[in-house]
Design a protein around this motif. Sequence first.
Motif, PDB file in Angstrom:
ATOM      1  N   GLN A  22       4.787  12.640   9.568  1.00 27.65           N
ATOM      2  CA  GLN A  22       4.514  11.211   9.580  1.00 27.65           C
ATOM      3  C   GLN A  22       3.138  10.962   8.985  1.00 27.65           C
ATOM      4  N   LYS A  24      -0.254   8.490   8.508  1.00 29.56           N
ATOM      5  CA  LYS A  24      -1.057   7.444   9.139  1.00 29.56           C
ATOM      6  C   LYS A  24      -2.228   7.157   8.218  1.00 29.56           C
ATOM      7  N   SER A  76      -6.050   8.578   4.502  1.00 29.46           N
ATOM      8  CA  SER A  76      -4.721   8.862   5.042  1.00 29.46           C
ATOM      9  C   SER A  76      -4.607  10.289   5.553  1.00 29.46           C
ATOM     10  N   ASP A  97       1.650   8.210  18.339  1.00 31.17           N
ATOM     11  CA  ASP A  97       1.710   6.811  17.908  1.00 31.17           C
ATOM     12  C   ASP A  97       1.023   5.891  18.907  1.00 31.17           C
ATOM     13  N   TYR A 100      -2.618   6.306  18.291  1.00 26.88           N
ATOM     14  CA  TYR A 100      -2.962   5.673  17.015  1.00 26.88           C
ATOM     15  C   TYR A 100      -3.032   4.155  17.165  1.00 26.88           C
TER      16      TYR A 100
END
Length: 108
Positions: A22, A24, A76, A97, A100
């Motif tokens: 994933q 971020k 990123s 998540d 985050y």
Amino acid sequence: MIKIDYKKESILNEDSVFGLIQKKSFKTIELYQKFINWVSGEFDLYLQEESMGLKVYYPNGWFAFEKKNKHTSNFSVEILVKGKSRIDCQKILFQLDLIYNHVACFQN
């Protein structure tokens, strides 16, 4: 409700290991460091390796962060989670998540 967007999911044939990736993004490197600090604190009971970023070994697998774009305006990171079951990998990504989203509140 938090939506988890899995960019890539793979099943490795060796010992039936699952992997989830994933991405971020962070506005500043300082926010990334704050995120890493929160993750390290949240998983402080697990073995952690901080030689190149952060890698945390949890029961049945591990997760790590890899810096992709190191520009100060759009920083990123790719999160790689590997484990013996897809459900465990998804639970770890969900926890990451949550952290985050909490740290993202500081971006304003």
